[in-house]
Write an enzyme that holds these catalytic residues in place. Structure first.
Site, PDB file in Angstrom:
ATOM      1  N   LYS A  54      41.989  36.162 -20.290  1.00 53.11           N
ATOM      2  CA  LYS A  54      41.017  35.734 -20.074  1.00 53.11           C
ATOM      3  C   LYS A  54      41.372  34.326 -19.387  1.00 53.11           C
ATOM      4  O   LYS A  54      40.424  33.471 -19.161  1.00 53.11           O
ATOM      5  CB  LYS A  54      40.394  34.992 -21.465  1.00 53.11           C
TER       6      LYS A  54
ATOM      7  N   ASP B  99      30.910  33.877 -24.363  1.00 52.39           N
ATOM      8  CA  ASP B  99      31.068  34.150 -25.869  1.00 52.39           C
ATOM      9  C   ASP B  99      30.210  32.515 -26.586  1.00 52.39           C
ATOM     10  O   ASP B  99      29.502  32.816 -27.964  1.00 52.39           O
ATOM     11  CB  ASP B  99      32.230  33.973 -26.306  1.00 52.39           C
TER      12      ASP B  99
END
Ligand code: ATR
Length: 277
Positions: free
Chosen positions: A66, A102
């Site tokens: 990520k 997110d």
């Protein structure tokens, strides 16, 4: 031609994203695929080059890529810049874009479960200081929450996040968490505590005010000890599965051109998968 998408990680076998995107592909009868691909760290640059070249329309990025993927992209969205991590890639005009969904997923689920949360939440207590905590802090900041208190076992990490975000995020000691329960209108667990195979989160809820929203981003088990205890004391429980489902929406919309809906049927399918272990 089939539109190919992926989730890359190392390992990646545990990812439930194929269940989500596969469900939407079937629902909308699209000519698309969504594959789990194990990409080791030293193969990341090569894989990203294949995406840029057009082998895939885009996909999701999970641990441990990520952060590592950031310098390999042509364009990085505001949320990913603020959070410092990317979870969604897509091609646009020959360029490779990345962003982080997110925070949007966290907010969408919170809104679904507690539609009036913005009227009642002036102060949030966030436990943990990893990538999930950064996403939650970013989400709360974009919605104008006045005070976000971050408590983490390792104080240094909480200080780093607070320094990166600035006001309204402030860091406190992990041991202060029990005393902060009474001042928080929203409590979010972003640690791995309470997850299957991990110790429970030790948080004294005796001073919890009824109506306080308690959001646990852990979703295995679905109903954590924290959520059960909060509900017994008149708190409003919000589970972690909704964040997982809702964070998938923007990616699917980019890759396949259809904005999908998180339906009760899709949620039920994920719940059944979680119960199976
Ligand atoms: P993610 O990126 O998914 O948020 P992470 O970066 O591994 O995951 O962060 C996990 C969080 O759970 C951290 O805040 C971690 O605290 P530390 O920064 O002190 O490591 C927290 N955590 C994990 N195990 C814990 C434990 N036994 N007690 C308290 N906090 C714990």
């Amino acid at each position: 031609m089939t539109t190919r998408c992926f989730v890359i990680g190392h390992p990646v076998a545990h990812s439930r994203s194929p269940l989500i995107h596969g469900g939407w592909l079937a629902e909308h009868r699209l000519d698309g695929s969504y594959e789990r691909i194990d990409v080791a760290p030293d193969a990341l640059a090569g894989f990203v080059a294949r995406v840029r070249a057009g082998d895939f329309a885009g996909g999701n990025v999970t641990v441990p890529h990520k952060q590592a993927v950031l310098p390999l992209l042509d364009q990085i969205g505001d949320a990913a810049l603020a959070i410092g991590a990317v979870n969604t890639l897509w091609r646009e005009g020959g360029r490779l874009h990345g962003d982080n969904t997110d925070a949007a997923g966290f907010l969408a689920h919170l809104e679904e479960r507690a539609p009036r949360w913005r009227d009642t939440v002036g102060c949030a207590l966030v436990l943990g200081a990893g990538g999930a905590a950064r996403a939650v802090c970013h989400g709360l900041r974009t919605r104008g929450v006045g005070r976000v208190i971050l408590a983490n076992r390792g104080r240094e990490r909480a200080d780093e996040v607070a320094a990166a975000f600035g006001a309204p995020v402030e860091a406190r000691d992990w041991d202060d968490r029990h005393g902060l329960v009474a001042v928080a209108d929203l409590i979010v667990n972003t640690t791995s505590l309470g997850m299957k195979g991990q110790p429970p989160l030790d948080l004294d809820l005796s001073a919890l005010r009824p109506g306080t929203i308690v959001d646990d981003i852990v979703y295995v088990p679905l109903r954590t000890d924290l959520l059960a205890a909060a509900e017994r004391r008149g708190g409003v429980p919000v589970d972690g599965l909704g964040m997982l489902l809702h964070q998938a929406v923007p990616g699917f919309a980019r890759w396949f051109g259809v904005t999908p809906v998180v339906t009760p049927a899709l949620r039920a399918r994920l719940e059944a998968d979680i119960l199976q272990g």
